[in-house]
Design a protein around this motif. Structure first.
Motif, PDB file in Angstrom:
ATOM      1  N   THR A 196      -3.282 -82.268  34.757  1.00  0.00           N
ATOM      2  CA  THR A 196      -5.078 -82.570  34.626  1.00  0.00           C
ATOM      3  C   THR A 196      -6.082 -83.487  35.203  1.00  0.00           C
ATOM      4  O   THR A 196      -7.462 -83.367  35.835  1.00  0.00           O
ATOM      5  CB  THR A 196      -5.064 -82.117  32.867  1.00  0.00           C
ATOM      6  OG1 THR A 196      -4.304 -81.088  33.001  1.00  0.00           O
ATOM      7  CG2 THR A 196      -6.807 -81.638  32.554  1.00  0.00           C
ATOM      8  N   MET A 197      -5.265 -85.036  34.887  1.00  0.00           N
ATOM      9  CA  MET A 197      -6.304 -86.271  35.376  1.00  0.00           C
ATOM     10  C   MET A 197      -6.255 -85.519  37.203  1.00  0.00           C
ATOM     11  O   MET A 197      -7.319 -86.973  37.119  1.00  0.00           O
ATOM     12  CB  MET A 197      -5.807 -87.514  34.990  1.00  0.00           C
ATOM     13  CG  MET A 197      -5.728 -88.373  35.153  1.00  0.00           C
ATOM     14  SD  MET A 197      -5.078 -90.032  34.394  1.00  0.00           S
ATOM     15  CE  MET A 197      -4.819 -89.629  33.108  1.00  0.00           C
ATOM     16  N   PHE A 198      -5.394 -85.698  37.674  1.00  0.00           N
ATOM     17  CA  PHE A 198      -5.432 -85.921  39.091  1.00  0.00           C
ATOM     18  C   PHE A 198      -6.765 -84.844  39.538  1.00  0.00           C
ATOM     19  O   PHE A 198      -7.593 -84.973  40.158  1.00  0.00           O
ATOM     20  CB  PHE A 198      -3.963 -85.336  39.367  1.00  0.00           C
ATOM     21  CG  PHE A 198      -4.530 -85.438  41.226  1.00  0.00           C
ATOM     22  CD1 PHE A 198      -5.024 -86.400  42.215  1.00  0.00           C
ATOM     23  CD2 PHE A 198      -3.949 -83.714  42.088  1.00  0.00           C
ATOM     24  CE1 PHE A 198      -5.496 -85.935  43.688  1.00  0.00           C
ATOM     25  CE2 PHE A 198      -4.651 -83.384  43.326  1.00  0.00           C
ATOM     26  CZ  PHE A 198      -4.852 -84.865  43.624  1.00  0.00           C
ATOM     27  N   ILE A 243     -11.072 -76.629  33.391  1.00  0.00           N
ATOM     28  CA  ILE A 243      -9.547 -75.759  32.432  1.00  0.00           C
ATOM     29  C   ILE A 243      -9.324 -75.545  31.479  1.00  0.00           C
ATOM     30  O   ILE A 243     -10.272 -75.244  30.733  1.00  0.00           O
ATOM     31  CB  ILE A 243      -8.847 -77.508  32.000  1.00  0.00           C
ATOM     32  CG1 ILE A 243      -9.262 -78.246  33.078  1.00  0.00           C
ATOM     33  CG2 ILE A 243      -8.345 -77.330  31.218  1.00  0.00           C
ATOM     34  CD1 ILE A 243      -9.520 -80.255  32.323  1.00  0.00           C
ATOM     35  N   LEU A 244      -8.141 -74.634  31.601  1.00  0.00           N
ATOM     36  CA  LEU A 244      -7.236 -73.265  30.854  1.00  0.00           C
ATOM     37  C   LEU A 244      -6.346 -73.112  30.837  1.00  0.00           C
ATOM     38  O   LEU A 244      -5.747 -73.734  31.729  1.00  0.00           O
ATOM     39  CB  LEU A 244      -8.088 -72.216  30.794  1.00  0.00           C
ATOM     40  CG  LEU A 244      -8.457 -71.145  32.422  1.00  0.00           C
ATOM     41  CD1 LEU A 244      -7.250 -70.005  32.585  1.00  0.00           C
ATOM     42  CD2 LEU A 244     -10.261 -70.497  32.537  1.00  0.00           C
ATOM     43  N   THR A 245      -5.708 -72.993  29.729  1.00  0.00           N
ATOM     44  CA  THR A 245      -4.119 -72.680  29.889  1.00  0.00           C
ATOM     45  C   THR A 245      -3.624 -71.541  30.212  1.00  0.00           C
ATOM     46  O   THR A 245      -4.691 -70.372  29.683  1.00  0.00           O
ATOM     47  CB  THR A 245      -3.358 -73.823  28.912  1.00  0.00           C
ATOM     48  OG1 THR A 245      -3.737 -73.111  27.593  1.00  0.00           O
ATOM     49  CG2 THR A 245      -3.917 -75.435  29.168  1.00  0.00           C
ATOM     50  N   GLU A 303     -12.860 -76.443  28.980  1.00  0.00           N
ATOM     51  CA  GLU A 303     -13.277 -77.418  28.815  1.00  0.00           C
ATOM     52  C   GLU A 303     -13.667 -77.736  30.581  1.00  0.00           C
ATOM     53  O   GLU A 303     -13.515 -77.235  31.539  1.00  0.00           O
ATOM     54  CB  GLU A 303     -12.717 -79.128  29.807  1.00  0.00           C
ATOM     55  CG  GLU A 303     -13.710 -80.400  29.696  1.00  0.00           C
ATOM     56  CD  GLU A 303     -12.404 -81.540  29.419  1.00  0.00           C
ATOM     57  OE1 GLU A 303     -12.493 -82.300  30.300  1.00  0.00           O
ATOM     58  OE2 GLU A 303     -11.082 -81.579  29.072  1.00  0.00           O
ATOM     59  N   THR A 304     -15.103 -77.841  31.469  1.00  0.00           N
ATOM     60  CA  THR A 304     -15.349 -77.507  31.853  1.00  0.00           C
ATOM     61  C   THR A 304     -16.582 -78.743  32.656  1.00  0.00           C
ATOM     62  O   THR A 304     -17.067 -79.757  32.128  1.00  0.00           O
ATOM     63  CB  THR A 304     -16.412 -76.797  32.328  1.00  0.00           C
ATOM     64  OG1 THR A 304     -16.316 -76.316  33.967  1.00  0.00           O
ATOM     65  CG2 THR A 304     -17.730 -76.666  31.216  1.00  0.00           C
ATOM     66  N   SER A 305     -16.665 -78.881  34.156  1.00  0.00           N
ATOM     67  CA  SER A 305     -17.960 -79.766  34.615  1.00  0.00           C
ATOM     68  C   SER A 305     -19.396 -79.071  35.168  1.00  0.00           C
ATOM     69  O   SER A 305     -19.928 -79.942  34.934  1.00  0.00           O
ATOM     70  CB  SER A 305     -17.071 -80.527  35.805  1.00  0.00           C
ATOM     71  OG  SER A 305     -17.369 -79.564  36.664  1.00  0.00           O
ATOM     72  N   ARG A 306     -18.904 -77.889  34.350  1.00  0.00           N
ATOM     73  CA  ARG A 306     -19.963 -77.063  34.260  1.00  0.00           C
ATOM     74  C   ARG A 306     -21.454 -77.813  33.860  1.00  0.00           C
ATOM     75  O   ARG A 306     -20.796 -78.345  31.811  1.00  0.00           O
ATOM     76  CB  ARG A 306     -19.843 -75.922  34.239  1.00  0.00           C
ATOM     77  CG  ARG A 306     -20.827 -74.931  34.777  1.00  0.00           C
ATOM     78  CD  ARG A 306     -20.188 -73.939  34.225  1.00  0.00           C
ATOM     79  NE  ARG A 306     -21.933 -72.865  34.355  1.00  0.00           N
ATOM     80  CZ  ARG A 306     -22.341 -71.647  33.785  1.00  0.00           C
ATOM     81  NH1 ARG A 306     -21.078 -70.966  33.752  1.00  0.00           N
ATOM     82  NH2 ARG A 306     -22.848 -70.219  34.007  1.00  0.00           N
ATOM     83  N   LEU A 316      -9.959 -85.442  41.015  1.00  0.00           N
ATOM     84  CA  LEU A 316     -10.275 -84.822  42.719  1.00  0.00           C
ATOM     85  C   LEU A 316     -11.441 -83.420  42.842  1.00  0.00           C
ATOM     86  O   LEU A 316     -12.158 -83.496  43.281  1.00  0.00           O
ATOM     87  CB  LEU A 316      -8.798 -83.626  43.543  1.00  0.00           C
ATOM     88  CG  LEU A 316      -8.811 -82.444  43.994  1.00  0.00           C
ATOM     89  CD1 LEU A 316      -9.319 -83.642  45.833  1.00  0.00           C
ATOM     90  CD2 LEU A 316      -7.703 -81.360  43.992  1.00  0.00           C
ATOM     91  N   ALA A 317     -11.561 -82.949  41.657  1.00  0.00           N
ATOM     92  CA  ALA A 317     -12.623 -82.403  41.440  1.00  0.00           C
ATOM     93  C   ALA A 317     -14.462 -83.334  41.349  1.00  0.00           C
ATOM     94  O   ALA A 317     -15.266 -83.312  42.587  1.00  0.00           O
ATOM     95  CB  ALA A 317     -13.707 -81.380  40.259  1.00  0.00           C
ATOM     96  N   HIS A 318     -13.673 -84.477  40.953  1.00  0.00           N
ATOM     97  CA  HIS A 318     -15.652 -85.250  41.071  1.00  0.00           C
ATOM     98  C   HIS A 318     -15.490 -86.151  42.235  1.00  0.00           C
ATOM     99  O   HIS A 318     -16.508 -85.978  42.921  1.00  0.00           O
ATOM    100  CB  HIS A 318     -15.055 -86.503  39.993  1.00  0.00           C
ATOM    101  CG  HIS A 318     -15.604 -85.700  38.366  1.00  0.00           C
ATOM    102  ND1 HIS A 318     -16.716 -85.412  38.206  1.00  0.00           N
ATOM    103  CD2 HIS A 318     -14.370 -86.375  37.670  1.00  0.00           C
ATOM    104  CE1 HIS A 318     -16.452 -85.613  36.823  1.00  0.00           C
ATOM    105  NE2 HIS A 318     -15.409 -85.299  36.250  1.00  0.00           N
TER     106      HIS A 318
END
Length: 144
Positions: free
Chosen positions: A118-120, A134-136, A43-46, A124-126
């Motif tokens: 992950t939620m934080f 997000i990767l694991t 998942e990404t914000s891009r 934080l990014a927003h």
């Protein structure tokens, strides 16, 4: 003779339409692969090119920041009081670092599953106006 020419032209037009449709699909997938998120990123914000085409107004607002409200980094996360204040300090300092164009420090969040890491990170990014991906470790481990 006319019937044969008509059938030939209709067939040629059908082949042209099919070729254009297939070519556009291949070109679209190629562009999306180059500009979209990498395969390891879950998942990404891009903003992807397809997302801009599907939702042009909201994508432009998101890219330019017009009409966007500052979001609380800890929205929806229930924490202990001491941890809550520490994470708020991190969120505020990260936002100021971005605003002042200072170099960032790394941040490692660790703990058991389901504790809101992950939620934080997304909040934080927003809140700070940063992008996230997000990767694991399970995604990277098979690579070597």
């Amino acid at each position: 003779e006319k019937l044969r020419n008509t059938a030939f032209m209709v067939s040629l037009a059908a082949v042209g339409v099919y070729s254009a449709k297939t070519g556009a699909g291949i070109a679209g997938r190629f562009i999306e692969a180059r500009l979209g998120k990498p395969s390891l990123v879950r998942e990404t914000s891009r903003v992807a090119a397809s997302q801009i085409l599907k939702h042009p107004i909201s994508s432009i607002q998101r890219l330019t920041g017009i009409g966007m409200k500052s979001q609380d980094a800890l929205k929806g996360i229930v924490l202990e009081e001491g941890l809550d204040s520490q994470l708020r300090k991190i969120a505020v300092s990260t936002a100021h670092t971005k605003k002042n164009r200072a170099p960032f420090r790394h941040l490692l969040l660790h703990g058991p599953p389901g504790t809101g890491k992950t939620m934080f990170a997304k909040g934080l990014a927003h809140h700070s106006g940063l992008e996230f991906a997000i990767l694991t470790g399970g995604d990277i481990a098979p690579l070597g």
